[in-house]
Design a protein around this motif. Sequence first.
Motif, mmCIF file in Angstrom:
data_model
loop_
_atom_site.group_PDB
_atom_site.id
_atom_site.type_symbol
_atom_site.label_atom_id
_atom_site.label_comp_id
_atom_site.label_asym_id
_atom_site.label_seq_id
_atom_site.Cartn_x
_atom_site.Cartn_y
_atom_site.Cartn_z
ATOM 1 N N LEU A 9 0.835 -1.204 0.000
ATOM 2 C CA LEU A 9 0.000 0.000 0.000
ATOM 3 C C LEU A 9 0.871 1.256 0.000
ATOM 4 O O LEU A 9 0.628 2.192 -0.778
ATOM 5 C CB LEU A 9 -0.933 0.013 1.214
ATOM 6 N N ALA A 10 1.868 1.271 0.857
ATOM 7 C CA ALA A 10 2.758 2.423 0.937
ATOM 8 C C ALA A 10 3.521 2.624 -0.371
ATOM 9 O O ALA A 10 3.673 3.756 -0.851
ATOM 10 C CB ALA A 10 3.732 2.256 2.096
ATOM 11 N N ARG A 12 2.587 1.686 -3.405
ATOM 12 C CA ARG A 12 1.682 2.149 -4.449
ATOM 13 C C ARG A 12 1.343 3.632 -4.262
ATOM 14 O O ARG A 12 1.312 4.400 -5.219
ATOM 15 C CB ARG A 12 0.404 1.311 -4.454
ATOM 16 N N LEU A 13 1.118 4.032 -3.028
ATOM 17 C CA LEU A 13 0.823 5.434 -2.769
ATOM 18 C C LEU A 13 2.014 6.307 -3.152
ATOM 19 O O LEU A 13 1.849 7.369 -3.762
ATOM 20 C CB LEU A 13 0.457 5.639 -1.299
ATOM 21 N N GLN A 14 3.212 5.860 -2.828
ATOM 22 C CA GLN A 14 4.411 6.611 -3.199
ATOM 23 C C GLN A 14 4.551 6.706 -4.710
ATOM 24 O O GLN A 14 4.936 7.759 -5.242
ATOM 25 C CB GLN A 14 5.653 5.954 -2.583
ATOM 26 N N THR A 15 4.212 5.641 -5.424
ATOM 27 C CA THR A 15 4.269 5.654 -6.889
ATOM 28 C C THR A 15 3.279 6.672 -7.449
ATOM 29 O O THR A 15 3.613 7.452 -8.348
ATOM 30 C CB THR A 15 3.961 4.247 -7.452
ATOM 31 N N LEU A 16 2.059 6.688 -6.919
ATOM 32 C CA LEU A 16 1.053 7.653 -7.376
ATOM 33 C C LEU A 16 1.505 9.083 -7.076
ATOM 34 O O LEU A 16 1.345 9.981 -7.908
ATOM 35 C CB LEU A 16 -0.292 7.375 -6.713
ATOM 36 N N ARG A 17 2.070 9.291 -5.902
ATOM 37 C CA ARG A 17 2.570 10.626 -5.550
ATOM 38 C C ARG A 17 3.689 11.057 -6.501
ATOM 39 O O ARG A 17 3.779 12.233 -6.881
ATOM 40 C CB ARG A 17 3.096 10.636 -4.119
ATOM 41 N N HIS A 18 4.548 10.113 -6.870
ATOM 42 C CA HIS A 18 5.641 10.412 -7.798
ATOM 43 C C HIS A 18 5.089 10.889 -9.137
ATOM 44 O O HIS A 18 5.545 11.901 -9.682
ATOM 45 C CB HIS A 18 6.523 9.172 -7.998
ATOM 46 N N PHE A 19 4.104 10.171 -9.670
ATOM 47 C CA PHE A 19 3.517 10.574 -10.941
ATOM 48 C C PHE A 19 2.838 11.929 -10.834
ATOM 49 O O PHE A 19 2.888 12.741 -11.762
ATOM 50 C CB PHE A 19 2.528 9.519 -11.442
ATOM 51 N N ALA A 20 2.190 12.211 -9.711
ATOM 52 C CA ALA A 20 1.530 13.502 -9.521
ATOM 53 C C ALA A 20 2.560 14.634 -9.467
ATOM 54 O O ALA A 20 2.340 15.702 -10.035
ATOM 55 C CB ALA A 20 0.691 13.486 -8.245
ATOM 56 N N ALA A 21 3.665 14.392 -8.799
ATOM 57 C CA ALA A 21 4.685 15.434 -8.637
ATOM 58 C C ALA A 21 5.458 15.696 -9.921
ATOM 59 O O ALA A 21 5.817 16.839 -10.207
ATOM 60 C CB ALA A 21 5.648 15.051 -7.520
ATOM 61 N N VAL A 37 -8.399 -1.894 -6.440
ATOM 62 C CA VAL A 37 -7.803 -2.946 -5.605
ATOM 63 C C VAL A 37 -7.184 -2.362 -4.333
ATOM 64 O O VAL A 37 -7.554 -2.748 -3.224
ATOM 65 C CB VAL A 37 -6.740 -3.757 -6.391
ATOM 66 N N PHE A 38 -6.258 -1.431 -4.513
ATOM 67 C CA PHE A 38 -5.507 -0.941 -3.365
ATOM 68 C C PHE A 38 -6.323 -0.036 -2.448
ATOM 69 O O PHE A 38 -6.235 -0.151 -1.225
ATOM 70 C CB PHE A 38 -4.226 -0.240 -3.820
ATOM 71 N N ALA A 39 -7.105 0.882 -3.011
ATOM 72 C CA ALA A 39 -7.914 1.773 -2.167
ATOM 73 C C ALA A 39 -8.941 0.986 -1.350
ATOM 74 O O ALA A 39 -9.064 1.213 -0.137
ATOM 75 C CB ALA A 39 -8.586 2.848 -3.010
ATOM 76 N N PRO A 40 -9.682 0.029 -1.947
ATOM 77 C CA PRO A 40 -10.597 -0.763 -1.130
ATOM 78 C C PRO A 40 -9.878 -1.594 -0.062
ATOM 79 O O PRO A 40 -10.413 -1.794 1.038
ATOM 80 C CB PRO A 40 -11.295 -1.676 -2.145
ATOM 81 N N LEU A 41 -8.681 -2.050 -0.368
ATOM 82 C CA LEU A 41 -7.906 -2.802 0.622
ATOM 83 C C LEU A 41 -7.541 -1.903 1.805
ATOM 84 O O LEU A 41 -7.678 -2.310 2.965
ATOM 85 C CB LEU A 41 -6.648 -3.379 -0.032
ATOM 86 N N TRP A 48 -7.918 4.920 6.358
ATOM 87 C CA TRP A 48 -8.728 5.785 5.507
ATOM 88 C C TRP A 48 -7.938 6.900 4.857
ATOM 89 O O TRP A 48 -8.261 7.297 3.736
ATOM 90 C CB TRP A 48 -9.916 6.331 6.309
ATOM 91 N N GLU A 49 -6.920 7.423 5.505
ATOM 92 C CA GLU A 49 -6.149 8.495 4.881
ATOM 93 C C GLU A 49 -5.456 8.008 3.611
ATOM 94 O O GLU A 49 -5.410 8.719 2.609
ATOM 95 C CB GLU A 49 -5.132 9.073 5.854
ATOM 96 N N ILE A 50 -4.943 6.793 3.646
ATOM 97 C CA ILE A 50 -4.323 6.218 2.451
ATOM 98 C C ILE A 50 -5.394 5.968 1.396
ATOM 99 O O ILE A 50 -5.201 6.257 0.220
ATOM 100 C CB ILE A 50 -3.544 4.927 2.788
ATOM 101 N N LYS A 51 -6.532 5.440 1.811
ATOM 102 C CA LYS A 51 -7.633 5.181 0.879
ATOM 103 C C LYS A 51 -8.045 6.463 0.168
ATOM 104 O O LYS A 51 -8.152 6.500 -1.055
ATOM 105 C CB LYS A 51 -8.823 4.600 1.625
ATOM 106 N N TRP A 52 -8.274 7.542 0.938
ATOM 107 C CA TRP A 52 -8.736 8.795 0.347
ATOM 108 C C TRP A 52 -7.708 9.376 -0.619
ATOM 109 O O TRP A 52 -8.055 9.809 -1.713
ATOM 110 C CB TRP A 52 -9.050 9.813 1.441
#
Length: 86
Positions: A9-10, A12-21, A37-41, A48-52
């Motif tokens: 989860l961490a 994937r979130l870091q990967t998404l943040r990288h693409f956003a930045a 997959v990851f947000a529902p997990l 919830w903070e990671i999900k949001w």
Amino acid sequence: HLRVVLLRLASRLQTLRHFAATKLPVPAGLAVESLHVFAPLANRLGIWEIKWEMEDLAFRFLEPETYRQIARLLDEKRIERETYVQ
């Protein structure tokens, strides 16, 4: 095993943040998998903070025009609220 899930989860979130930045194009499969997959997990685990954040970033990549419209509307409402409070 929970530790592995939390690391994924961490990561994937870091990967998404990288693409956003970096404003690099995001592979559609990455955003879809994050949203479905990851947000529902993360939700199921009560993180919830990671999900949001994951949902927000995935939506931003999958529906950029709709995301910009919503962000603009929210920003207008924020300005209205701040003016009202003052």
